[in-house]
Write a protein that holds these residues in place. Structure first.
Motif, PDB file in Angstrom:
ATOM      1  N   CYS A 132      11.847 -41.500  69.269  1.00 41.70           N
ATOM      2  CA  CYS A 132      10.840 -42.413  68.712  1.00 41.70           C
ATOM      3  C   CYS A 132       9.454 -42.122  69.288  1.00 41.70           C
ATOM      4  N   GLN A 133       9.415 -41.748  70.571  1.00 42.15           N
ATOM      5  CA  GLN A 133       8.121 -41.407  71.165  1.00 42.15           C
ATOM      6  C   GLN A 133       7.532 -40.166  70.513  1.00 42.15           C
ATOM      7  N   GLU A 134       8.396 -39.214  70.166  1.00 42.96           N
ATOM      8  CA  GLU A 134       7.896 -38.040  69.460  1.00 42.96           C
ATOM      9  C   GLU A 134       7.330 -38.428  68.093  1.00 42.96           C
ATOM     10  N   LEU A 135       8.063 -39.290  67.374  1.00 45.64           N
ATOM     11  CA  LEU A 135       7.584 -39.709  66.051  1.00 45.64           C
ATOM     12  C   LEU A 135       6.292 -40.519  66.172  1.00 45.64           C
ATOM     13  N   ALA A 136       6.219 -41.401  67.184  1.00 45.06           N
ATOM     14  CA  ALA A 136       5.002 -42.205  67.381  1.00 45.06           C
ATOM     15  C   ALA A 136       3.809 -41.298  67.679  1.00 45.06           C
ATOM     16  N   ALA A 137       4.032 -40.286  68.515  1.00 46.09           N
ATOM     17  CA  ALA A 137       2.951 -39.345  68.829  1.00 46.09           C
ATOM     18  C   ALA A 137       2.514 -38.588  67.583  1.00 46.09           C
ATOM     19  N   LYS A 138       3.490 -38.265  66.730  1.00 42.48           N
ATOM     20  CA  LYS A 138       3.137 -37.565  65.494  1.00 42.48           C
ATOM     21  C   LYS A 138       2.309 -38.454  64.564  1.00 42.48           C
ATOM     22  N   LEU A 139       2.601 -39.735  64.570  1.00 45.20           N
ATOM     23  CA  LEU A 139       1.798 -40.655  63.760  1.00 45.20           C
ATOM     24  C   LEU A 139       0.343 -40.643  64.235  1.00 45.20           C
ATOM     25  N   ILE A 140       0.146 -40.755  65.534  1.00 42.75           N
ATOM     26  CA  ILE A 140      -1.233 -40.798  66.070  1.00 42.75           C
ATOM     27  C   ILE A 140      -1.908 -39.439  65.898  1.00 42.75           C
ATOM     28  N   ASP A 141      -1.143 -38.376  66.061  1.00 44.81           N
ATOM     29  CA  ASP A 141      -1.724 -37.032  65.854  1.00 44.81           C
ATOM     30  C   ASP A 141      -2.263 -36.866  64.436  1.00 44.81           C
ATOM     31  N   ASP A 142      -1.698 -37.629  63.492  1.00 47.51           N
ATOM     32  CA  ASP A 142      -2.096 -37.490  62.086  1.00 47.51           C
ATOM     33  C   ASP A 142      -2.896 -38.705  61.620  1.00 47.51           C
ATOM     34  N   ALA A 143      -3.411 -39.506  62.557  1.00 38.66           N
ATOM     35  CA  ALA A 143      -4.123 -40.736  62.178  1.00 38.66           C
ATOM     36  C   ALA A 143      -5.349 -40.409  61.349  1.00 38.66           C
ATOM     37  N   GLU A 144      -5.680 -41.326  60.476  1.00 39.53           N
ATOM     38  CA  GLU A 144      -6.736 -41.096  59.480  1.00 39.53           C
ATOM     39  C   GLU A 144      -8.052 -40.639  60.114  1.00 39.53           C
ATOM     40  N   GLY A 145      -8.453 -39.466  59.773  1.00 38.44           N
ATOM     41  CA  GLY A 145      -9.761 -38.966  60.195  1.00 38.44           C
ATOM     42  C   GLY A 145      -9.864 -38.553  61.643  1.00 38.44           C
ATOM     43  N   ALA A 146      -8.781 -38.706  62.412  1.00 38.78           N
ATOM     44  CA  ALA A 146      -8.874 -38.514  63.857  1.00 38.78           C
ATOM     45  C   ALA A 146      -9.148 -37.061  64.231  1.00 38.78           C
ATOM     46  N   GLN A 147      -9.983 -36.870  65.230  1.00 39.94           N
ATOM     47  CA  GLN A 147     -10.219 -35.544  65.786  1.00 39.94           C
ATOM     48  C   GLN A 147      -9.712 -35.445  67.222  1.00 39.94           C
ATOM     49  N   HIS A 148      -9.429 -36.602  67.831  1.00 36.56           N
ATOM     50  CA  HIS A 148      -8.864 -36.620  69.179  1.00 36.56           C
ATOM     51  C   HIS A 148      -7.681 -37.581  69.217  1.00 36.56           C
ATOM     52  N   THR A 149      -6.609 -37.170  69.885  1.00 38.12           N
ATOM     53  CA  THR A 149      -5.516 -38.068  70.232  1.00 38.12           C
ATOM     54  C   THR A 149      -5.753 -38.498  71.673  1.00 38.12           C
ATOM     55  N   MET A 198       5.996 -29.751  66.489  1.00 40.70           N
ATOM     56  CA  MET A 198       6.221 -30.683  67.596  1.00 40.70           C
ATOM     57  C   MET A 198       4.912 -31.235  68.120  1.00 40.70           C
ATOM     58  N   SER A 199       4.931 -32.486  68.478  1.00 40.57           N
ATOM     59  CA  SER A 199       3.699 -33.107  68.942  1.00 40.57           C
ATOM     60  C   SER A 199       3.251 -32.555  70.283  1.00 40.57           C
ATOM     61  N   LEU A 200       1.965 -32.412  70.415  1.00 39.42           N
ATOM     62  CA  LEU A 200       1.403 -31.979  71.697  1.00 39.42           C
ATOM     63  C   LEU A 200       1.439 -33.097  72.721  1.00 39.42           C
ATOM     64  N   THR A 201       1.557 -34.349  72.224  1.00 40.19           N
ATOM     65  CA  THR A 201       1.389 -35.477  73.133  1.00 40.19           C
ATOM     66  C   THR A 201       2.700 -36.062  73.631  1.00 40.19           C
ATOM     67  N   HIS A 202       3.823 -35.464  73.219  1.00 43.86           N
ATOM     68  CA  HIS A 202       5.084 -35.944  73.765  1.00 43.86           C
ATOM     69  C   HIS A 202       5.970 -34.763  74.146  1.00 43.86           C
ATOM     70  N   THR A 203       6.423 -34.744  75.357  1.00 40.61           N
ATOM     71  CA  THR A 203       7.331 -33.704  75.830  1.00 40.61           C
ATOM     72  C   THR A 203       8.744 -34.257  75.773  1.00 40.61           C
ATOM     73  N   PRO A 204       9.600 -33.692  74.912  1.00 40.51           N
ATOM     74  CA  PRO A 204      10.945 -34.250  74.746  1.00 40.51           C
ATOM     75  C   PRO A 204      11.775 -34.174  76.029  1.00 40.51           C
ATOM     76  N   THR A 205      12.578 -35.198  76.238  1.00 40.31           N
ATOM     77  CA  THR A 205      13.519 -35.223  77.348  1.00 40.31           C
ATOM     78  C   THR A 205      14.852 -34.630  76.914  1.00 40.31           C
ATOM     79  N   PHE A 206      15.280 -34.940  75.691  1.00 45.18           N
ATOM     80  CA  PHE A 206      16.547 -34.458  75.151  1.00 45.18           C
ATOM     81  C   PHE A 206      16.282 -33.319  74.156  1.00 45.18           C
ATOM     82  N   PRO A 207      17.221 -32.380  74.010  1.00 48.62           N
ATOM     83  CA  PRO A 207      16.992 -31.251  73.089  1.00 48.62           C
ATOM     84  C   PRO A 207      17.024 -31.674  71.624  1.00 48.62           C
TER      85      PRO A 207
END
Lengths: 399, 399
Positions: free
Chosen positions: B263-280, B1-10
Motif C-alpha cells: 500500500c505504501q508503494e501504491l500511495a507513493a505512486k499516487l503522489i508521484d503522479d499528482a496533478e501537475g506536480a514537479q516534486h514529490t 517502481m516508485s522512487l519514494t518507497h523502498t519495498p520491504t517484501f519482494p
C-alpha cells in the motif's frame, strides 16, 4: 472603496490613521525594500488619552515584534507604533528580539516617551535579521516627517505594503468622533486572527478595557473571516489606539459597530488585493444550526484549492463545494443541501439543480451560498481564487 | 517502481489485481470517457474463499456507490467489484443510487452471483448521472473479457484512471502467498482515508475479520499519509479481497506488514503522479512527543500552499515551514525547532541555520525533516508541490 463591503457608517473627510484628531503618521524609505519604496512607518498618539488594545497572531512561532508588543499592551497604553516592511524579524532568535527592543528604544528617545509604550510590528521574509544600519536612520527620518493630514496617512499605508499592490485605508465618522485605519496583507493571509498588520485609531474617549472588548468583537467578524490562502502568519498584529481628542464618550455598542464596519471594509480590501487573485469570493453559509457550524462550513469551502481553481477557471463546479461541506462536523443532511453560485441554485437537495451554464463568473465578485437547512445561523468567509499568478508570486517571493 | 518507497517484501512475477491466484480482471472502453480509453472495469474472485474488507471515505457527502458498497461489505463477502471512471455518481440522488443498484444487478446476472456480493466504485465528475446506456453494455463486454494474467491487470488499472497519467499497480510475494493491487487518484487526494479507488487482492487464506484488521492497519500508514491537495473525495474506496487459492494461512503480522508495504508503494505512486506536480515531498517529523503530534505537524506543513509553491520555485523557504509548525498543538518550544531540507539544516534552534544556498531542489524527490526536540515519535506525510499545471488542470477539469 471595496466592492465587497457596503459601509453602514459614513466615511470621514480624511481616511487612514490620521483621520481622527490626535494622531500623526509618517512613512519613509529606508532601504529595507530593494525597490526604494517606503518601508519604515511611525504612527503616534498625541493624546490627551493613550488607551490602546491589540490582538496578535495565534501562531506559536511568533515574531520578535509580536513578543515585544504583547508586553507593551499589557498596561493598556500605547503612545506610538513603529512598523517596517522588508523583513518580518521572525525566527531570528535573541538577536532579533534585541533588534526590536533597540528599535523601540530609538523611537522612545526621538519622541521623548517611554519605550514601554512603543509597539513594534514587522512584515516581510521570515528568518533574516533586519538591517539595523538602515532601519534606525529610517526611524529618525520618520520621526522628523511626522504629520497629520491625508498625505501622512497615505505615506504610512504605503510603507507597510509587501506584495500588496495598493495601500488600504479607511475611516468612519460617528456622532462627533472619528475612526481611521490602515492595513496590509496579500498573502499568508488566514484567520485566527489576522495574518496582517493593521493600525486603527480613534479620537473617541474610551479606556483600554472598552477598546479591547470592541476590538475583539470587531476583528472576530472581519479579519477573522478573511482567508486568502489558509496560511497563518508569524507577525499578525492589529492595534487600536484612542486619543480621546474628540472629547466624545461614545455609546459602546455604536462604537463597536462602527469599528466592525470599518474593519470589514479593510478586510474586504485585503482579499480584493490578494496575491494573484482574479475573483473575490464570499462564501456564505445560511440556515446553519449554529454560527460555529456556518463558520466551519464557509471556512472549509474557502480553503479548498479545488473550489478556488474552479472559480479561477470560471467553472461553477458545485460538486467541489459539496465535497468540502461533507468534510465538516456541521449539522446537515446531504440530501437537504442547496448551493447557489452567483444566485443560481446549481445544487438543489444535494443533487443537480439549475443549469450550471446560467452562472456567469465574468465579474470579480463571486458569491457561493450554501443552505444547510438545519437552523437559522449564518456566517460569511471572504476568500479569493487560486491562480497562476499566486503560484508564480509565491514560488519567486524570496528573491 | 516508485522512487519514494523502498519495498520491504519482494514483488511477485505478475503485478496488479490478478497477481494472486483466483482472480480475473478486465478493463474496456464503454464511452464514458470522451477519449475512448478504458472506463469500465471488473475484478472477480473465483475463490475458493470470498472474504473481503473495505474502508471508505469519511466524507459525509458520499457517492451512491459508496453507500451501496458499505452495505455489500457488511457480511464480509465480495465476489466481484465493478468500477467505472468518467463519472463519480456523487450528488446524484435517488436516480444515482438506482443506477448503482442496477449496475450491480447486471454484474450479478452476467456472472451468476448475488448482487449483494457485488461492490461498486465510481470516479470522475461529481453531480452528473452516469450514462447507463453506455455503462451497462460496457459491463457486458468486461464480463466477456474477464481473464487472468498481466494484460488483464493492466487493462483494469488503465480503466480506473481519470487525470492519472500512468496506471498504478503493485504486488508482493510472501511465504507461498501473493498480494496484488491497483490504485487511481491524482487530485482531490487527501487522507481520512484515501481519496481514491484501490482494489487489493490476495490468495492467502484469511477471514473477513482478519482482512479488516490488516486493511485498517495498512491504510493508516499508507494512503492515510498521502496528501496531495488537502481535498477529500466523495468516492474513496479501498477494497481487499481474498480468494484463499494459495491454500496458505499466513502469519497475521507478516501479512499486515506485506500489505502495508504494498500500500505504501501504491500511495507513493499516487503522489508521484499528482496533478501537475514537479516534486514529490516527504514531510518527516522526528522527535515528537507522540505519533499524533508528528502526524499533525507533517500534515499541516503538507497542506501549506506557501510551502508547496516555494518548493515548486526551488526555494528552501524554511520560514514557511516554521510558520506552519506554529499553527499546530504539538508539543515543542519554538527555539528548539530544527528543519532540514534535503538534509541541509537550514533552520537550527528556531533560527537561521546552514546557508540555504547549499540546498539543491533540482531532483524530483524532496525531504523536509522537522525535529521537534520533544520526544521520540515520528511520522511522514507524502505530498507534492503546487504548480502552474495544478492550477491549469483544475481550472479546466470539468470541460
Amino acid at each position: 472603496m471595496s466592492l465587497t463591503h457596503t459601509p453602514t457608517f459614513p466615511q470621514a473627510t480624511l481616511a487612514g490613521v490620521t483621520a481622527p484628531a490626535g494622531f500623526s503618521a509618517a512613512g519613509v524609505p529606508a532601504g529595507l525594500k530593494s525597490t526604494g519604496k517606503n518601508d519604515v512607518v511611525l504612527v503616534t498618539n498625541q493624546g490627551p488619552n493613550y488607551a490602546a488594545a491589540a490582538v496578535f497572531t495565534a501562531n506559536r512561532v511568533a515574531a520578535a515584534p509580536v513578543h515585544w508588543s504583547k508586553q507593551v499592551i499589557t498596561d493598556g497604553r500605547v503612545d506610538a507604533i513603529v512598523l517596517n516592511s522588508g523583513g518580518a524579524n521572525a525566527c531570528t532568535g535573541a538577536e532579533g528580539f534585541a533588534n526590536t527592543h533597540q528599535t523601540a528604544e530609538h523611537v522612545a528617545q526621538l519622541l521623548n516617551i517611554s519605550s514601554g509604550d512603543v509597539a513594534v510590528a514587522s512584515t516581510g521574509l521570515i528568518g533574516e535579521q533586519l538591517p539595523m544600519d538602515k532601519l534606525l536612520p529610517g526611524v529618525e527620518r520618520a520621526a522628523t516627517a511626522l504629520a497629520g493630514g491625508q498625505d501622512a496617512s497615505d505615506q504610512a499605508a504605503a510603507g507597510i505594503m509587501t506584495t500588496d499592490t495598493v495601500p488600504k485605508i479607511a475611516s468612519r465618522t460617528v456622532n462627533g468622533y472619528t475612526l481611521g485605519g490602515m492595513a496590509k496583507g496579500a498573502g499568508m493571509l488566514a484567520p485566527a486572527l489576522a495574518t496582517m498588520l493593521v493600525v486603527l485609531t480613534t479620537d473617541a474617549v474610551l479606556d483600554a478595557t472598552q477598546l479591547d472588548a470592541a476590538l475583539r468583537a470587531a476583528t472576530s467578524v472581519s479579519f477573522d473571516r478573511a482567508d486568502s490562502d489558509g496560511c497563518m502568519s508569524t507577525n499578525d498584529t492589529v492595534l487600536l489606539m484612542s486619543s480621546g481628542a474628540s472629547g466624545i464618550t461614545p455609546d459602546a455598542q455604536e462604537f463597536t459597530a462602527a469599528l466592525a464596519d470599518m474593519c470589514q471594509e479593510l478586510a474586504a480590501k485585503l482579499i480584493d488585493d490578494a496575491e494573484g487573485a482574479q475573483h473575490t469570493i464570499a462564501v456564505r453559509t445560511f440556515n446553519a444550526a449554529t454560527e460555529a457550524d456556518a463558520l466551519e462550513v464557509s471556512r472549509a469551502v474557502s480553503r479548498s484549492n479545488l473550489v478556488k481553481t474552479a472559480i479561477f477557471g470560471k467553472d461553477p463546479n458545485w460538486g467541489r463545494v459539496l465535497s468540502e461541506v461533507g468534510t465538516t462536523r456541521a449539522a446537515f443532511e446531504p440530501d437537504e443541501l442547496n448551493v447557489s453560485i452567483n444566485s443560481v441554485m446549481v445544487c438543489k437537495n444535494g443533487g443537480v439543480g439549475e443549469d450550471r451554464s446560467l452562472v456567469s463568473l465574468e465579474d470579480r465578485n463571486v458569491s457561493i451560498d450554501i443552505d444547510l437547512n438545519a437552523g437559522s445561523a449564518q456566517a460569511t468567509i471572504l476568500t479569493n481564487d487560486l491562480t497562476h499568478d499566486y503560484v508564480h508570486e509565491n514560488s519567486a517571493y524570496s528573491s
